[in-house]
Write a protein that holds these residues in place. Structure first.
Motif, PDB file in Angstrom:
ATOM      1  N   LEU A 190      30.549 -20.924 -30.215  1.00 18.34           N
ATOM      2  CA  LEU A 190      31.383 -19.831 -30.725  1.00 18.34           C
ATOM      3  C   LEU A 190      30.524 -18.697 -31.265  1.00 18.34           C
ATOM      4  O   LEU A 190      30.811 -17.517 -31.020  1.00 18.34           O
ATOM      5  CB  LEU A 190      32.330 -20.351 -31.807  1.00 18.34           C
ATOM      6  N   ALA A 191      29.480 -19.046 -31.995  1.00 17.42           N
ATOM      7  CA  ALA A 191      28.584 -18.016 -32.521  1.00 17.42           C
ATOM      8  C   ALA A 191      27.870 -17.286 -31.391  1.00 17.42           C
ATOM      9  O   ALA A 191      27.721 -16.046 -31.419  1.00 17.42           O
ATOM     10  CB  ALA A 191      27.571 -18.649 -33.465  1.00 17.42           C
ATOM     11  N   PHE A 192      27.437 -18.016 -30.379  1.00 21.48           N
ATOM     12  CA  PHE A 192      26.742 -17.404 -29.237  1.00 21.48           C
ATOM     13  C   PHE A 192      27.656 -16.450 -28.484  1.00 21.48           C
ATOM     14  O   PHE A 192      27.276 -15.297 -28.197  1.00 21.48           O
ATOM     15  CB  PHE A 192      26.237 -18.509 -28.311  1.00 21.48           C
ATOM     16  N   LEU A 193      28.857 -16.896 -28.164  1.00 23.09           N
ATOM     17  CA  LEU A 193      29.789 -16.036 -27.429  1.00 23.09           C
ATOM     18  C   LEU A 193      30.211 -14.836 -28.274  1.00 23.09           C
ATOM     19  O   LEU A 193      30.372 -13.729 -27.743  1.00 23.09           O
ATOM     20  CB  LEU A 193      31.018 -16.842 -27.005  1.00 23.09           C
ATOM     21  N   CYS A 217      28.375 -13.301 -30.549  1.00 26.11           N
ATOM     22  CA  CYS A 217      27.259 -12.351 -30.528  1.00 26.11           C
ATOM     23  C   CYS A 217      27.180 -11.616 -29.192  1.00 26.11           C
ATOM     24  O   CYS A 217      26.871 -10.416 -29.150  1.00 26.11           O
ATOM     25  CB  CYS A 217      25.948 -13.080 -30.808  1.00 26.11           C
ATOM     26  N   CYS A 218      27.462 -12.327 -28.107  1.00 31.25           N
ATOM     27  CA  CYS A 218      27.457 -11.680 -26.791  1.00 31.25           C
ATOM     28  C   CYS A 218      28.534 -10.597 -26.714  1.00 31.25           C
ATOM     29  O   CYS A 218      28.281  -9.494 -26.202  1.00 31.25           O
ATOM     30  CB  CYS A 218      27.665 -12.719 -25.694  1.00 31.25           C
ATOM     31  N   LEU A 219      29.732 -10.897 -27.213  1.00 32.83           N
ATOM     32  CA  LEU A 219      30.808  -9.903 -27.191  1.00 32.83           C
ATOM     33  C   LEU A 219      30.461  -8.700 -28.054  1.00 32.83           C
ATOM     34  O   LEU A 219      30.718  -7.549 -27.665  1.00 32.83           O
ATOM     35  CB  LEU A 219      32.110 -10.545 -27.668  1.00 32.83           C
ATOM     36  N   LEU A 220      29.887  -8.935 -29.211  1.00 33.07           N
ATOM     37  CA  LEU A 220      29.492  -7.819 -30.081  1.00 33.07           C
ATOM     38  C   LEU A 220      28.417  -6.972 -29.415  1.00 33.07           C
ATOM     39  O   LEU A 220      28.423  -5.732 -29.548  1.00 33.07           O
ATOM     40  CB  LEU A 220      28.993  -8.356 -31.421  1.00 33.07           C
ATOM     41  N   THR A 221      27.493  -7.609 -28.721  1.00 35.93           N
ATOM     42  CA  THR A 221      26.430  -6.857 -28.047  1.00 35.93           C
ATOM     43  C   THR A 221      27.002  -5.979 -26.946  1.00 35.93           C
ATOM     44  O   THR A 221      26.627  -4.798 -26.804  1.00 35.93           O
ATOM     45  CB  THR A 221      25.395  -7.827 -27.471  1.00 35.93           C
ATOM     46  N   VAL A 222      27.915  -6.540 -26.146  1.00 35.86           N
ATOM     47  CA  VAL A 222      28.539  -5.753 -25.085  1.00 35.86           C
ATOM     48  C   VAL A 222      29.329  -4.589 -25.676  1.00 35.86           C
ATOM     49  O   VAL A 222      29.271  -3.448 -25.177  1.00 35.86           O
ATOM     50  CB  VAL A 222      29.446  -6.653 -24.227  1.00 35.86           C
ATOM     51  N   LEU A 242      38.924 -19.250 -25.990  1.00 35.45           N
ATOM     52  CA  LEU A 242      38.851 -20.601 -26.526  1.00 35.45           C
ATOM     53  C   LEU A 242      38.594 -21.625 -25.429  1.00 35.45           C
ATOM     54  O   LEU A 242      37.826 -22.582 -25.623  1.00 35.45           O
ATOM     55  CB  LEU A 242      40.139 -20.942 -27.278  1.00 35.45           C
ATOM     56  N   VAL A 243      39.220 -21.450 -24.271  1.00 35.14           N
ATOM     57  CA  VAL A 243      38.991 -22.376 -23.165  1.00 35.14           C
ATOM     58  C   VAL A 243      37.539 -22.319 -22.703  1.00 35.14           C
ATOM     59  O   VAL A 243      36.887 -23.354 -22.485  1.00 35.14           O
ATOM     60  CB  VAL A 243      39.950 -22.065 -21.998  1.00 35.14           C
ATOM     61  N   VAL A 244      37.026 -21.101 -22.548  1.00 35.98           N
ATOM     62  CA  VAL A 244      35.621 -20.951 -22.152  1.00 35.98           C
ATOM     63  C   VAL A 244      34.702 -21.571 -23.197  1.00 35.98           C
ATOM     64  O   VAL A 244      33.732 -22.269 -22.864  1.00 35.98           O
ATOM     65  CB  VAL A 244      35.286 -19.468 -21.934  1.00 35.98           C
ATOM     66  N   ALA A 245      34.995 -21.329 -24.473  1.00 37.23           N
ATOM     67  CA  ALA A 245      34.166 -21.872 -25.547  1.00 37.23           C
ATOM     68  C   ALA A 245      34.194 -23.398 -25.548  1.00 37.23           C
ATOM     69  O   ALA A 245      33.144 -24.048 -25.704  1.00 37.23           O
ATOM     70  CB  ALA A 245      34.638 -21.331 -26.898  1.00 37.23           C
ATOM     71  N   LEU A 246      35.369 -23.992 -25.360  1.00 39.57           N
ATOM     72  CA  LEU A 246      35.468 -25.452 -25.364  1.00 39.57           C
ATOM     73  C   LEU A 246      34.746 -26.071 -24.174  1.00 39.57           C
ATOM     74  O   LEU A 246      34.033 -27.073 -24.314  1.00 39.57           O
ATOM     75  CB  LEU A 246      36.944 -25.870 -25.359  1.00 39.57           C
ATOM     76  N   TYR A 284      20.200 -15.970 -25.814  1.00 41.59           N
ATOM     77  CA  TYR A 284      20.771 -14.686 -26.226  1.00 41.59           C
ATOM     78  C   TYR A 284      19.712 -13.598 -26.256  1.00 41.59           C
ATOM     79  O   TYR A 284      19.965 -12.461 -25.825  1.00 41.59           O
ATOM     80  CB  TYR A 284      21.421 -14.816 -27.603  1.00 41.59           C
ATOM     81  N   SER A 285      18.542 -13.919 -26.750  1.00 46.29           N
ATOM     82  CA  SER A 285      17.466 -12.927 -26.811  1.00 46.29           C
ATOM     83  C   SER A 285      17.126 -12.415 -25.416  1.00 46.29           C
ATOM     84  O   SER A 285      17.011 -11.201 -25.192  1.00 46.29           O
ATOM     85  CB  SER A 285      16.229 -13.541 -27.462  1.00 46.29           C
ATOM     86  N   ALA A 286      16.972 -13.341 -24.470  1.00 46.29           N
ATOM     87  CA  ALA A 286      16.626 -12.927 -23.106  1.00 46.29           C
ATOM     88  C   ALA A 286      17.782 -12.207 -22.420  1.00 46.29           C
ATOM     89  O   ALA A 286      17.594 -11.137 -21.815  1.00 46.29           O
ATOM     90  CB  ALA A 286      16.209 -14.156 -22.294  1.00 46.29           C
ATOM     91  N   ALA A 287      18.994 -12.763 -22.521  1.00 49.13           N
ATOM     92  CA  ALA A 287      20.138 -12.177 -21.827  1.00 49.13           C
ATOM     93  C   ALA A 287      20.512 -10.819 -22.399  1.00 49.13           C
ATOM     94  O   ALA A 287      20.795  -9.869 -21.653  1.00 49.13           O
ATOM     95  CB  ALA A 287      21.341 -13.125 -21.910  1.00 49.13           C
ATOM     96  N   SER A 288      20.524 -10.704 -23.730  1.00 47.11           N
ATOM     97  CA  SER A 288      20.874  -9.418 -24.337  1.00 47.11           C
ATOM     98  C   SER A 288      19.819  -8.362 -24.032  1.00 47.11           C
ATOM     99  O   SER A 288      20.150  -7.192 -23.804  1.00 47.11           O
ATOM    100  CB  SER A 288      21.030  -9.574 -25.850  1.00 47.11           C
TER     101      SER A 288
END
Length: 340
Positions: free
Chosen positions: A26-29, A31-36, A66-70, A199-203
């Motif tokens: 949840l934290a990873f996803l 952060c990804c949404l906030l970055t986008v 939620l489905v993706v996160a689970l 996250y570091s590499a992808a962002s």
């Protein structure tokens, strides 16, 4: 009683899934949404666009998230053992082999500099390095866990890999709970470290392609790398705690398996020979009597080959953490220059 044990085991599994899978994902996803959002008009604009959506669209988006996160959390929790092995230093391939060689050189050099006669150095050897120099791993975490893995063989002639699955079901409930708790804590920090590195590499790649501001790139890319390193460092005390629990398990409870197999005190054979006979029987299918008879006629039980001496370490070796940190700083600088 059985219902209580099953309920407690389920509670431990639920907690382990939440800590090692769902919460980090949840934290990873997030952060990804906030970055986008920050790269495409800013977070405030994304919040305003979200508020303009209808209730149905919001519900669909939340359910999809939620489905993706689970699903991702379930995959992440199932890959915990693979993740631990990755951080231990089992790195194959053309990229992995040079990195492994770098880590091996460093840790062999560091181990050879420790004096067993010194109390502080002995404490490091006792908890942080395997007894056999040929078994040294390329990471600190790998050496801590290898130390615990080889402890039963060093002390009792016991093959932990073969014996552990058969001993674990016989352990008292309190000891199993302590092992699960220590392992959960270790896996949590490694999961955070791995997701932060991803996250570091992808962002970083995404922000360079999107042409984002250099400051945003530095914040996301560098912060992810720093969190990955800090989480790995935090996992080391947890690894020592888990290793200590593994040692305690074999030191205190190994007789449970001997009693269960009827090999607790066979007359005329020492404990090391009994464990050797059981390991050969379970792994190779060799009858127990064959091992005992061979020991009787040959007059020796220790027929394991002596490992070769490890290659002499080089005079100079770079600290692996310094190499990782230098790579992080280099990529941060290059990304910032590309976005200027």
């Amino acid at each position: 009683m059985l219902g209580a044990v099953v309920k407690e085991a389920g509670g431990l599994l639920d907690r382990r899934f939440f800590l090692n899978g769902l919460l980090p994902m949840l934290a990873f996803l997030g952060c990804c949404l906030l970055t986008v959002a920050a790269a495409r008009g800013g977070v405030a604009g994304a919040v305003a666009a979200w508020q303009r959506q209808g209730a149905t669209i919001k519900t669909v988006h939340v359910l999809a998230f939620l489905v993706v996160a689970l699903l991702a959390a379930a995959w992440l929790a199932s890959a915990a053992t693979t993740l631990v092995r990755l951080y231990e230093g089992y790195w194959p391939g053309r990229i992995g082999r040079p990195l492994r060689a770098l880590g091996l050189r460093w840790h062999r050099r560091r181990m050879s500099a420790l004096d067993p006669g010194d109390d502080a150095d002995y404490a490091r050897l006792h908890t942080s390095y395997p007894s056999d120099p040929a078994e040294v791993m390329p990471t600190r975490l790998g050496n801590i866990l290898k130390n615990a893995e080889l402890h039963p063989e060093d002390r009792y002639g016991l093959d932990a890999v073969v014996i552990w699955p058969r001993l674990y079901p016989l352990l008292p409930e309190e000891q199993r709970a302590a092992l699960v708790a220590a392992r959960t804590e270790l896996e949590f920090f490694l999961t955070v470290s791995a997701l932060a590195a991803v996250y570091s590499a992808a962002s970083g790649i995404f922000l360079v392609v999107a042409g984002a501001a250099p400051g945003l790139f530095l914040l996301c890319h560098t912060a992810g790398g720093v969190v990955a390193l800090l989480a790995y460092r935090a996992a080391l005390p947890s690894a020592r705690l888990y290793g200590q629990q593994v040692k305690v398990t074999f030191d205190v409870h190994r007789d449970l398996l001997l009693k269960a197999t009827g090999q607790h005190d066979p007359e005329g054979f020492d404990e090391r020979l009994r464990w050797q006979a059981l390991a050969r029987h379970w792994y190779r299918g060799i009858p127990l009597a064959a091992t005992f008879d061979a020991a009787t006629f040959e007059g020796a039980a220790g027929d394991d080959p002596v490992p070769d001496e490890p290659p002499a370490p080089p005079r100079r070796a770079l600290l692996p953490a310094a190499v990782v940190l230098a790579a992080l700083l280099l990529t941060s600088a290059l990304g910032a220059l590309l976005l200027r």
